[in-house]
Scaffold this motif. Structure first.
Motif, short mmCIF file in Angstrom:
data_model
loop_
_atom_site.label_atom_id
_atom_site.label_comp_id
_atom_site.label_asym_id
_atom_site.label_seq_id
_atom_site.Cartn_x
_atom_site.Cartn_y
_atom_site.Cartn_z
N MET A 181 0.85 -1.20 0.00
CA MET A 181 0.00 0.00 0.00
C MET A 181 0.88 1.24 0.00
N ASN A 182 0.35 2.29 -0.57
CA ASN A 182 1.07 3.55 -0.65
C ASN A 182 0.71 4.45 0.54
N TYR A 183 1.72 4.84 1.30
CA TYR A 183 1.45 5.64 2.50
C TYR A 183 1.93 7.08 2.34
N GLU A 184 1.26 7.96 3.05
CA GLU A 184 1.78 9.32 3.10
C GLU A 184 2.12 9.66 4.55
N THR A 185 3.11 10.56 4.70
CA THR A 185 3.57 10.95 6.02
C THR A 185 2.96 12.30 6.39
N VAL A 186 2.54 12.41 7.62
CA VAL A 186 1.98 13.69 8.09
C VAL A 186 2.84 14.19 9.26
N ILE A 187 3.40 15.36 9.08
CA ILE A 187 4.33 15.88 10.09
C ILE A 187 3.93 17.29 10.54
N GLY A 188 4.01 17.52 11.82
CA GLY A 188 3.86 18.87 12.36
C GLY A 188 5.09 19.14 13.22
N LEU A 189 5.61 20.37 13.17
CA LEU A 189 6.81 20.67 13.94
C LEU A 189 6.55 21.71 15.03
N GLU A 190 7.28 21.54 16.10
CA GLU A 190 7.18 22.47 17.21
C GLU A 190 8.60 22.97 17.48
N VAL A 191 8.82 24.25 17.24
CA VAL A 191 10.15 24.81 17.44
C VAL A 191 10.15 25.66 18.70
N HIS A 192 11.18 25.48 19.50
CA HIS A 192 11.37 26.35 20.66
C HIS A 192 12.58 27.22 20.40
N LEU A 193 12.38 28.51 20.55
CA LEU A 193 13.42 29.47 20.21
C LEU A 193 13.73 30.35 21.40
N GLN A 194 14.99 30.34 21.82
CA GLN A 194 15.40 31.24 22.89
C GLN A 194 15.60 32.63 22.33
N LEU A 195 14.95 33.62 22.92
CA LEU A 195 15.09 34.99 22.44
C LEU A 195 16.36 35.60 23.03
N SER A 196 17.06 36.37 22.20
CA SER A 196 18.36 36.89 22.65
C SER A 196 18.22 38.22 23.37
N THR A 197 17.39 38.24 24.39
CA THR A 197 17.28 39.43 25.22
C THR A 197 18.45 39.43 26.22
#
Ligand SMILES: [Zn+2]
Lengths: 476, 100
Positions: free
Chosen positions: A1-17
């Motif tokens: 069977m042919n599958y598709e991938t489903v991806i969601g990303l969560e990025v955490h970014l440190q702010l340079s204060t």
């Protein structure tokens, strides 16, 4: 069977204060453990958090650059969980009224363009750092990182391959670089990425069982981890194995993902409004002002580079991927008219050096003026293109100006015809046999003669002139 | 009107708070929690139809910021002063498995 991938990303970014999100402690990296802590970020009773205005402004900037809507009433919440990286047993985060929502980032994956929706961008505080001494039955905690301002940037599950995830991260980092709100250094942990990934038969609309993937310490790691995980899930379905919703860690040494195997109860964070912080409202005029003051972002710069410098879209894309790289190109282009030549050098030898040295254009130490001077020396035939490549390497290696390298190494090309004629005459009389061969029709013999001339001049003779003068002397 | 809180819920809440309760305590607290919640329920008797929702006691207060200016930290020695266990300049806690 042919599958598709489903991806969601969560990025955490440190702010340079300069200071943490809710207290005046320094955010400086690499300081002695717990030296940058105070009653607020240690959660001592009676302490009061007050939001860092700069962190808030940075967050609004990022939200607008990612095309998000700003929440009318911004509120902070407590996310409750017991874990020693949180001294208060809760993290100040945002739950139902995040700073911003509903944005997008356009990416180009190969020739394909795609819009990735941003679900939300919110502001929260970072947790402390845990260390686990080998062979011991305890852990150590450093709260220097605790309370640092952190942006969480969450996509909708719009990414359909590990490559797209990689391209999205690259684009996101590029935009963040332009905004100058973070150093985006994954090695230092100022940019971190978690992924949600599931697979489903192509055409199916219901999402498959989702796995949360963590511990990927580079963009390449994200891609490899997702590739592995997508294959693992498809194989499991093929083997009639039941997939479980779980958190898995990317093992960079073994190149596999491993289940955390912790008996994870359903997460119950019991969010509730942070009573120590008041709500925040950004009026429309301020939002429009911040939007107007955003720097020219990579896409706009790409379009302008194509129009203004006649570059191909591909070249313009590469040049604008990093804000410093783009700036460097423009500085060169102001004093050197052939933009394509600059682009070629930047995207060729210079980028190769950046990659091998894992350095940005600034760290490379080659000034824009230095590069332009080098290009002008090629144009005036003071040096050959081949020499220029060597000079460039030497200049980068020794952090010297290319013009100085040329002078010190005595590399200047000989473009003085009378000097070349002298050498040509010497070689012709010395190599009489080869000259005879050539005159008898063995045309290839000329290569040997040119080689001899170049050797005599230690490679410095202008090849075009050598060719011309030699042929003339051989009677053509 | 008296609410009841079953023991499973009390157990769950206790676990989230990392409290270990024995059977007798579970019994006691399920009664006490029920009483507390019933008491709080009184608030629902107030008509709030015309009251705007707020997350903060002082509804008019908004946008309280501090400038991004360094203030001296108290330093590791002071920070660790009340810690039950330390090692060097670190807080020392029972072993934690990676992840949460
Ligand atoms: Zn602090």
């Amino acid at each position: 069977m042919n599958y598709e991938t489903v991806i969601g990303l969560e990025v955490h970014l440190q702010l340079s204060t300069n200071t943490k999100a809710f207290c005046g402690c320094s955010t400086k990296f690499g300081q002695p453990p717990n030296s940058q802590t105070c009653p607020v970020c240690l959660g001592f009773p009676g302490s009061l958090p007050v939001l860092n205005e700069e962190a808030f402004n940075y967050a609004i900037k990022v939200a607008l650059a990612l095309n998000c809507k700003i929440q009318d009433l911004i509120k902070f919440d407590r996310k409750n969980y017991y874990y020693p990286d949180l001294p208060k047993n809760f993290q100040i985060s945002q739950y139902d009224m995040p700073l911003s929502y509903d944005g997008f980032v356009d990416i180009s994956s190969g020739a394909k363009r795609k819009r990735i929706r941003i679900k939300r961008v919110h502001l929260e505080e970072d947790a402390g750092k845990l260390m686990h001494p080998a062979g011991e039955n305890y852990s150590l905690v450093d709260y220097n990182r605790g309370g640092m301002p952190l942006l969480e940037i969450v996509t909708e599950p719009d990414l359909s391959s590990p490559e797209e995830a990689y391209d999205y991260l690259t684009k996101l980092k590029s935009i963040l670089g332009y905004l100058k709100v973070s150093d985006c250094d994954m090695e230092k942990g100022s940019l971190r990425c978690d992924a949600n990934i599931s697979v489903r038969p192509r055409g199916e609309t219901k999402l498959g069982t989702k796995v949360e993937l963590k511990n990927m310490n580079s963009f390449k790691g994200v891609k490899l981890g997702l590739e592995y995980e997508s294959k693992r899930q498809v194989a499991a379905i093929g083997d009639n194995e039941k997939l479980v919703q779980e958190t898995r860690l990317w093992d960079v040494e073994k190149n596999i993902t491993v289940s955390m195997r912790s008996k994870e109860e359903a997460q119950d964070y019991r969010y509730f409004p942070e009573p120590d912080l008041v709500p925040f409202v950004v009026d429309k005029i301020t939002i429009e002002k911040v939007r107007k003051d955003l720097p020219e972002l990579p896409e706009a710069k790409t379009d302008r580079f194509v129009k203004e410098f006649g570059l191909s879209e591909y070249d313009a894309n590469v040049l604008t991927s990093d804000v410093d790289f783009a700036g460097y190109f423009e500085t060169c282009a102001r004093s050197y008219k052939n933009a394509k030549t600059i682009a070629n050098w930047l995207m060729g030898d210079i980028m190769a050096q950046m990659n091998t040295r894992n350095a940005g254009i600034k760290e490379l130490g080659l000034t824009a003026d230095g590069l332009v001077a080098l290009l002008k020396m090629i144009d005036s035939q003071a040096i050959s293109g081949k020499m220029a490549k060597e000079v460039l390497l030497e200049a980068i290696e020794t952090k010297k100006d290319p013009a100085i390298v040329v002078k010190e190494k005595g590399l200047s090309q000989i473009s003085d015809s009378s000097k070349i004629e002298e050498v040509v005459s010497v070689v012709i009389s010395r190599e009489a046999k080869t000259v005879a061969d050539y005159k008898n029709g063995k045309k290839a013999a000329i290569t040997f003669l040119i080689g001899q001339i170049m050797k005599e001049t230690r490679g410095k003779a202008n090849p075009g002139l050598v060719n011309e003068i030699l042929k003339k002397k051989l009677g053509e | 009107m008296s609410k009841t809180i079953d023991k499973t819920t009390v157990k769950h809440v206790a676990h989230l708070s990392r409290l270990e309760l024995n059977d007798k305590e579970l019994e006691t607290y399920s009664g006490q929690l029920a009483a507390i919640l019933s008491y709080i329920d009184k608030l629902n008797e107030i008509d709030t139809k015309d009251v705007a929702p707020t997350s903060h006691a002082i509804a008019s207060l908004k946008n309280v910021f501090r400038k991004d200016v360094l203030k001296p930290s108290i330093g590791a020695k002071e920070s660790l002063k009340n810690a039950p266990a330390t090692e060097g300049d670190f807080f020392k806690v029972p072993q934690i498995i990676e992840g949460k």
